[in-house]
Scaffold this motif. Structure first.
Motif, PDB file in Angstrom:
ATOM      1  N   TYR A  70       1.341  -1.344  -0.288  1.00  0.00           N
ATOM      2  CA  TYR A  70      -0.491  -0.268  -0.255  1.00  0.00           C
ATOM      3  C   TYR A  70       0.850   1.643  -0.042  1.00  0.00           C
ATOM      4  N   LEU A  71       1.932   1.515   0.388  1.00  0.00           N
ATOM      5  CA  LEU A  71       2.788   2.600   0.995  1.00  0.00           C
ATOM      6  C   LEU A  71       3.663   3.016  -0.259  1.00  0.00           C
ATOM      7  N   ILE A  72       3.997   1.755  -1.051  1.00  0.00           N
ATOM      8  CA  ILE A  72       4.326   1.199  -2.837  1.00  0.00           C
ATOM      9  C   ILE A  72       3.733   2.225  -3.332  1.00  0.00           C
ATOM     10  N   GLU A  73       2.870   1.316  -3.345  1.00  0.00           N
ATOM     11  CA  GLU A  73       1.790   2.187  -5.131  1.00  0.00           C
ATOM     12  C   GLU A  73       0.846   3.413  -4.041  1.00  0.00           C
ATOM     13  N   HIS A  74       0.695   4.017  -2.372  1.00  0.00           N
ATOM     14  CA  HIS A  74      -0.276   4.980  -2.612  1.00  0.00           C
ATOM     15  C   HIS A  74       1.137   5.753  -1.955  1.00  0.00           C
ATOM     16  N   ILE A  75       2.321   6.255  -2.188  1.00  0.00           N
ATOM     17  CA  ILE A  75       3.330   6.543  -1.913  1.00  0.00           C
ATOM     18  C   ILE A  75       3.121   8.332  -1.189  1.00  0.00           C
ATOM     19  N   THR A  76       2.771   9.400  -2.210  1.00  0.00           N
ATOM     20  CA  THR A  76       2.443  10.286  -2.070  1.00  0.00           C
ATOM     21  C   THR A  76       1.703  10.843  -0.783  1.00  0.00           C
ATOM     22  N   GLU A  77       0.276  10.266  -0.811  1.00  0.00           N
ATOM     23  CA  GLU A  77      -0.877  10.392  -0.079  1.00  0.00           C
ATOM     24  C   GLU A  77      -0.556   9.185   1.446  1.00  0.00           C
ATOM     25  N   ALA A  78      -0.033   8.418   1.307  1.00  0.00           N
ATOM     26  CA  ALA A  78       0.032   7.128   2.463  1.00  0.00           C
ATOM     27  C   ALA A  78       1.665   8.427   3.621  1.00  0.00           C
ATOM     28  N   ALA A  79       2.438   8.448   2.724  1.00  0.00           N
ATOM     29  CA  ALA A  79       3.368   9.038   3.603  1.00  0.00           C
ATOM     30  C   ALA A  79       2.693  10.345   4.439  1.00  0.00           C
ATOM     31  N   PHE A  80       1.451  10.639   4.427  1.00  0.00           N
ATOM     32  CA  PHE A  80       1.050  12.040   5.275  1.00  0.00           C
ATOM     33  C   PHE A  80      -0.547  11.453   6.432  1.00  0.00           C
ATOM     34  N   LEU A  81      -0.461   9.795   5.599  1.00  0.00           N
ATOM     35  CA  LEU A  81      -1.629   9.833   6.895  1.00  0.00           C
ATOM     36  C   LEU A  81      -1.096   9.004   8.801  1.00  0.00           C
ATOM     37  N   SER A  82      -2.062   9.473   9.667  1.00  0.00           N
ATOM     38  CA  SER A  82      -1.813   9.186  10.858  1.00  0.00           C
ATOM     39  C   SER A  82      -2.225   7.155  11.408  1.00  0.00           C
ATOM     40  N   ILE A  83      -1.404   6.803  11.743  1.00  0.00           N
ATOM     41  CA  ILE A  83      -1.445   5.421  11.867  1.00  0.00           C
ATOM     42  C   ILE A  83      -2.956   4.847  12.546  1.00  0.00           C
ATOM     43  N   THR A  84      -3.411   5.784  12.869  1.00  0.00           N
ATOM     44  CA  THR A  84      -5.116   5.442  12.605  1.00  0.00           C
ATOM     45  C   THR A  84      -5.792   5.068  11.011  1.00  0.00           C
ATOM     46  N   ASP A  85      -5.214   6.629  10.378  1.00  0.00           N
ATOM     47  CA  ASP A  85      -5.890   6.374   9.018  1.00  0.00           C
ATOM     48  C   ASP A  85      -5.231   5.635   8.215  1.00  0.00           C
ATOM     49  N   LEU A  86      -4.140   5.289   8.633  1.00  0.00           N
ATOM     50  CA  LEU A  86      -3.142   4.181   7.714  1.00  0.00           C
ATOM     51  C   LEU A  86      -3.368   2.575   7.723  1.00  0.00           C
ATOM     52  N   ALA A  87      -3.408   2.267   9.231  1.00  0.00           N
ATOM     53  CA  ALA A  87      -4.232   1.055   9.342  1.00  0.00           C
ATOM     54  C   ALA A  87      -5.839   1.047   8.291  1.00  0.00           C
ATOM     55  N   GLU A  88      -6.092   1.707   8.782  1.00  0.00           N
ATOM     56  CA  GLU A  88      -7.976   1.620   8.222  1.00  0.00           C
ATOM     57  C   GLU A  88      -7.620   1.379   6.362  1.00  0.00           C
ATOM     58  N   ARG A  89      -6.864   1.566   6.048  1.00  0.00           N
ATOM     59  CA  ARG A  89      -6.827   2.329   4.797  1.00  0.00           C
ATOM     60  C   ARG A  89      -6.292   0.419   4.398  1.00  0.00           C
ATOM     61  N   VAL A  90      -4.859   0.501   4.862  1.00  0.00           N
ATOM     62  CA  VAL A  90      -5.123  -1.468   4.577  1.00  0.00           C
ATOM     63  C   VAL A  90      -5.575  -2.555   5.125  1.00  0.00           C
ATOM     64  N   GLY A  91      -6.590  -2.259   5.997  1.00  0.00           N
ATOM     65  CA  GLY A  91      -7.197  -3.701   7.236  1.00  0.00           C
ATOM     66  C   GLY A  91      -6.857  -4.058   8.084  1.00  0.00           C
ATOM     67  N   VAL A  92      -5.580  -3.656   8.869  1.00  0.00           N
ATOM     68  CA  VAL A  92      -4.880  -4.184   9.581  1.00  0.00           C
ATOM     69  C   VAL A  92      -4.986  -3.184  11.012  1.00  0.00           C
ATOM     70  N   SER A  93      -4.605  -3.441  11.967  1.00  0.00           N
ATOM     71  CA  SER A  93      -4.531  -3.396  13.051  1.00  0.00           C
ATOM     72  C   SER A  93      -3.671  -2.257  13.408  1.00  0.00           C
ATOM     73  N   GLN A  94      -3.354  -1.272  14.263  1.00  0.00           N
ATOM     74  CA  GLN A  94      -2.571  -0.234  14.442  1.00  0.00           C
ATOM     75  C   GLN A  94      -1.457  -0.449  15.071  1.00  0.00           C
ATOM     76  N   PRO A  95      -1.288  -1.625  16.099  1.00  0.00           N
ATOM     77  CA  PRO A  95      -0.509  -2.438  16.568  1.00  0.00           C
ATOM     78  C   PRO A  95       0.355  -3.286  15.389  1.00  0.00           C
ATOM     79  N   SER A  96      -0.263  -3.855  14.218  1.00  0.00           N
ATOM     80  CA  SER A  96       0.472  -4.122  13.200  1.00  0.00           C
ATOM     81  C   SER A  96       1.179  -3.498  12.396  1.00  0.00           C
TER      82      SER A  96
END
Length: 307
Positions: A50-76
């Motif tokens: 996900y980070l590779i495919e969406h680097i310009t957007e994903a680099a500025f996401l919070s940990i909560t937002d990134l976890a939701e986008r990918v479909g994993v937990s914050q600890p992951s």
């Protein structure tokens, strides 16, 4: 009189060494290096992809937002940051932002007025792929070294299944002009396995494979058969992570054009041509001898129209 190909073979040799050391590799290459760890879990691979495919957007996401986008937990996400060598997600995000900001600074402005119609947007996307490839080619040593190895592999197997068959056929057609034994494999299943095993038994050491989206399961299986037989695998693909990429001893990852119904392959085609050039450079005497022989045969049998 030399043919155009003979003249180009003499004039277009690739020069070793970085010609533009101030130019950083393309973002996908930087991220692959960053995430290149022996064993990431399936969830961690999803985060990396996900980070590779969406680097310009994903680099500025919070940990909560990134976890939701990918479909994993914050600890992951936290464990992923540690797995790739960072103290935590904030440190990883800082690195991602530096890569993303470099991408934005070096890229064209694509507002609604400058983007044009869908066909122009498709061309723009391919131009971006080629610009990224140009940055990766700032140090051509990997291309030069692989060209030498492919040149030395006799026979040389070229694998491309389903949509990737066109790239394999192009490479094999050209490579036959400069290499004595090139064996394209464009049918999957047991036919591909037989060809790979026979190539190894005949003394081959390398297979050059192309894997474009959608990635065929039979390509992955064929690569595993090749490796189990003792062949080295060089792979040209759009993937930077995953099972297919993991089977490669040498990986060239580049973007494909995906704005239209069917993908276009400008950057993979340039990689194929660059590897062909590197093969000609690896054995220039054999190259010239084979091209001269081919020109004589083509003239004798009138293969081509005269310009």
């Amino acid at each position: 009189m030399s043919s155009p190909q003979q003249a180009r073979a003499q004039a277009s040799a690739i020069t070793s060494g970085k010609t533009a050391p101030e130019t950083e590799p393309a973002p996908a290459s930087q991220l692959r290096t960053l995430f290149d760890r022996p064993r990431l879990s399936p969830g961690q691979r999803r985060i990396a992809q996900y980070l590779i495919e969406h680097i310009t957007e994903a680099a500025f996401l919070s940990i909560t937002d990134l976890a939701e986008r990918v479909g994993v937990s914050q600890p992951s996400v936290t464990r992923f940051a540690a797995a790739v060598g960072f103290s935590g997600y904030p440190a990883l995000r800082e690195k991602l932002q530096s890569i993303a900001l470099g991408t934005l600074a070096g890229g064209p402005v694509a507002d609604d007025e400058s983007r044009g119609n869908e066909l122009q947007a498709a061309v723009d996307a391919e131009i971006e792929n080629l610009e990224n490839l140009r940055r990766d080619f700032a140090d051509p040593d990997q291309v030069i070294e692989l060209g030498r190895k492919l040149s030395e592999s006799t026979p040389l197997t070229v694998l491309g299944l389903r949509i990737s068959a066109s790239l394999a056929e192009y490479f094999a057609y050209a490579a036959r002009r400069i290499h004595p034994d090139v064996r394209p494999v464009t049918r999957g299943g047991s036919v591909a396995y037989d060809a790979l095993l026979q190539s190894r038994e005949a003394g081959g050491t390398w297979v050059l494979a192309f894997s474009m989206p959608r990635h065929a399961q039979e390509t992955l299986t064929a690569l595993r058969v090749a490796r189990s037989a003792g062949l080295k695998v060089a792979l040209v693909t759009d993937l930077v992570l995953g099972h297919v990429a993991d089977e490669a001893d040498v990986l060239f990852s580049t973007g494909t054009g995906s704005r239209l119904v069917f993908d276009s392959y400008a950057a993979p085609g340039v990689i194929a041509a660059a590897l062909l050039q590197a093969m000609t450079d690896a054995d220039p005497e054999r190259t010239q001898a084979r091209l001269e022989e081919y020109e004589q045969i083509s003239d004798q049998h009138q293969f081509f129209l005269r310009d």
